[in-house]
Scaffold this active site. Structure first.
Site, mmCIF file in Angstrom:
data_model
loop_
_atom_site.group_PDB
_atom_site.id
_atom_site.type_symbol
_atom_site.label_atom_id
_atom_site.label_comp_id
_atom_site.label_asym_id
_atom_site.label_seq_id
_atom_site.Cartn_x
_atom_site.Cartn_y
_atom_site.Cartn_z
ATOM 1 N N ASN A 2 1.056 -1.245 -0.130
ATOM 2 C CA ASN A 2 0.020 0.095 -0.035
ATOM 3 C C ASN A 2 1.029 1.249 0.148
ATOM 4 O O ASN A 2 1.511 1.665 1.002
ATOM 5 C CB ASN A 2 -0.908 -0.007 1.182
ATOM 6 C CG ASN A 2 -1.971 1.074 1.365
ATOM 7 O OD1 ASN A 2 -2.008 2.080 0.329
ATOM 8 N ND2 ASN A 2 -2.749 1.123 2.274
ATOM 9 N N ARG A 31 -2.525 -1.701 -3.385
ATOM 10 C CA ARG A 31 -3.922 -0.859 -3.567
ATOM 11 C C ARG A 31 -3.483 0.240 -4.621
ATOM 12 O O ARG A 31 -2.522 1.009 -4.268
ATOM 13 C CB ARG A 31 -3.751 -0.400 -1.978
ATOM 14 C CG ARG A 31 -4.851 0.739 -1.727
ATOM 15 C CD ARG A 31 -4.866 1.220 -0.570
ATOM 16 N NE ARG A 31 -6.167 2.059 -0.298
ATOM 17 C CZ ARG A 31 -6.353 2.517 0.759
ATOM 18 N NH1 ARG A 31 -5.702 2.556 1.874
ATOM 19 N NH2 ARG A 31 -7.390 3.371 1.122
ATOM 20 N N HIS A 54 -12.152 4.959 -0.773
ATOM 21 C CA HIS A 54 -12.238 4.082 0.230
ATOM 22 C C HIS A 54 -13.063 2.711 -0.117
ATOM 23 O O HIS A 54 -13.534 2.275 0.741
ATOM 24 C CB HIS A 54 -13.064 4.678 1.467
ATOM 25 C CG HIS A 54 -12.222 5.774 2.047
ATOM 26 N ND1 HIS A 54 -12.651 6.800 2.800
ATOM 27 C CD2 HIS A 54 -10.687 5.799 2.523
ATOM 28 C CE1 HIS A 54 -11.738 7.715 3.493
ATOM 29 N NE2 HIS A 54 -10.475 6.867 2.867
ATOM 30 N N ARG A 68 -8.680 17.835 5.098
ATOM 31 C CA ARG A 68 -9.365 18.070 3.687
ATOM 32 C C ARG A 68 -10.683 19.066 4.258
ATOM 33 O O ARG A 68 -11.408 18.595 5.349
ATOM 34 C CB ARG A 68 -9.706 17.102 3.064
ATOM 35 C CG ARG A 68 -8.451 16.682 2.003
ATOM 36 C CD ARG A 68 -8.785 15.240 1.716
ATOM 37 N NE ARG A 68 -8.050 14.260 2.485
ATOM 38 C CZ ARG A 68 -8.191 12.903 1.925
ATOM 39 N NH1 ARG A 68 -9.044 12.534 1.234
ATOM 40 N NH2 ARG A 68 -7.424 12.075 2.482
ATOM 41 N N GLU A 118 -8.557 -3.501 5.284
ATOM 42 C CA GLU A 118 -8.607 -3.213 3.626
ATOM 43 C C GLU A 118 -7.425 -4.469 3.076
ATOM 44 O O GLU A 118 -7.467 -4.862 2.050
ATOM 45 C CB GLU A 118 -8.046 -1.892 3.457
ATOM 46 C CG GLU A 118 -9.151 -1.073 3.548
ATOM 47 C CD GLU A 118 -8.704 0.419 3.708
ATOM 48 O OE1 GLU A 118 -8.140 0.573 4.887
ATOM 49 O OE2 GLU A 118 -8.915 1.350 2.938
#
Ligand code: AMP
Length: 395
Positions: A9, A86, A175, A236, A380
């Protein structure tokens, strides 16, 4: 000999590795951070010794170093059976994970314009593992793929249609690997099949998104063309008035400055003026720091509004499911958010909320609640490892 699956990842300045055995049990994990910076560092989880990394180490050097460290510690006795990566953006091309070949690499590259911080580093990771393990099959799992089931009413912006046709301007959602895991895990915990389970899944980490999942499929989600849209996040802004861009430009800000502020200096960090870390914000708020208390307030209120918005896509709801560092750990955020949703029939149990995990299946709703509310740790890496094993077995 036992065969392992390596999951890679790559973030913009980090690289995470996870190693699974053939029964999908995790054997080891490792991380390198602050890559391309003077103080780059790496470690193997559960190991007290840090792994030496050269200053300004890049993703390739980090991968080589961590693989050697895993080998030295006898955690990776032989080359893995397969490697799963990923990848943040798969555009409209990828609706599921795929075996990587030159066409796939070209398409990931083509999508880099939509994810300039992420797709190039994912490609660097793929390149580095190919050099290190040239004969081992590799797969890519995309954060966008799970949301490819959105209908046009959910993915199109109200813009001239040529922007979608000519420039691929639409909502993609992110996501997806985590939301897919939540859909399956929630169904399992509720004693149902994913194909008959409808949930609202809130992934609340440093990045945050919420997805409506109808009968196992993503039907609406809060992130859009980029991972900037939607909920308030660590740094963000999430949703702002599009008119803000012109206004900030009229005040003399350049496009790069506006981009930098909305992505890296807004959200919890921007409101509090202190930190993007929810745990620290809660401590600051407890000590009377009002901007931190306000940041938590705004975060929870926006999240609650989005839970309500996601209901519009569903004909029934089996559960609201919370995950990510904040969703899994912050009873305060869960309580504050759900307090805005009483009219919809959500009712949290204060004691279960404080002690979730002690109760079966992570359920935290009060007996009066119209809907179950679940706290589920996301995984994940496990999804990617399983996809890698499945694709390699079928190839
Ligand atoms: P993630 O990106 O999923 O690792 O989540 C990171 C976020 O989770 C940060 O804002 C952390 O402060 C938050 N977090 C982790 N543990 C806790 C905790 N015990 N209480 C509140 N927030 C937490």
């Amino acid at each position: 000999m036992k065969q392992s699956i390596l999951v890679v990842n790559c973030g913009s300045s980090s690289l995470k590795l996870a190693l699974f055995d053939e029964r999908s049990e995790k054997i080891a994990s490792a991380v390198a951070q602050r890559l391309n910076e003077q103080d780059a560092f790496a470690r193997i989880d559960g190991d007290n010794h840090t792994v030496e990394l050269p200053a300004n180490a890049n993703h390739k050097q980090a991968l080589q170093t961590l693989v050697s460290a895993l080998r030295d510690r006898q955690l990776m006795a032989s080359a893995p059976l397969c490697i799963g990566h990923r990848v943040v953006h798969g555009g409209e091309t990828f609706r599921e994970a795929v075996l990587i070949d030159s066409d796939v690499i070209e398409t990931i590259n083509d999508c880099a314009g939509l994810a300039p911080l992420h797709n190039p580093v994912a490609l660097a990771g793929i390149e580095a593992t190919r050099e290190q393990f040239p004969d081992i099959p590799q797969i890519a799992a995309f954060d966008t793929a799970y949301h490819q089931t959105l209908a046009p009413r959910a993915y199109l912006y109200a813009l001239p249609e040529a922007y979608y046709r000519d420039w691929s301007v639409r909502r993609y959602g992110f996501h997806g690997i985590s939301h897919f895991f939540m859909a399956n895990e929630a169904a399992r915990r509720l004693g149902k099949t994913p194909a008959t389970t409808s949930i609202i899944s809130a992934h609340l980490g440093n990045g945050c998104s919420i997805t409506a999942i109808k009968d196992g499929l993503s039907v609406d989600t809060s992130m859009g063309l980029t991972p900037l849209e939607g909920l308030v996040m660590g740094t963000r802004s999430g949703d702002v008035d599009p008119g803000l861009f012109g206004y900030l430009a009229s005040r003399g800000m350049t496009l790069n400055e506006i981009h930098e502020v909305l992505n890296h200096k807004s959200g919890l960090l921007g409101i509090s003026g202190q930190t993007n870390d929810m745990r620290s914000l809660c401590e600051l708020a407890d000590h009377g720091h009002e901007p931190s208390a306000l940041a938590i307030e705004i975060f929870c209120f926006r999240l609650a509004k989005y839970v309500g918005a996601m209901m519009a896509s569903l004909s029934h709801l089996d559960a609201l499911v919370l995950t990510g560092g904040i969703g899994e750990n912050s009873s305060r955020v869960r309580e504050k958010t759900l307090s805005h949703l009483k009219l919809l029939g959500f009712h949290i149990d204060a004691d279960m909320n404080e002690h979730h995990g002690c109760y079966s299946d992570g359920r935290i709703e009060h007996a009066d609640s119209r809907f179950p509310i679940l706290v589920i740790p996301t995984n994940e890496e496990l999804v990617i490892a399983r996809e890698a094993a499945r694709l390699v077995a079928n190839s």
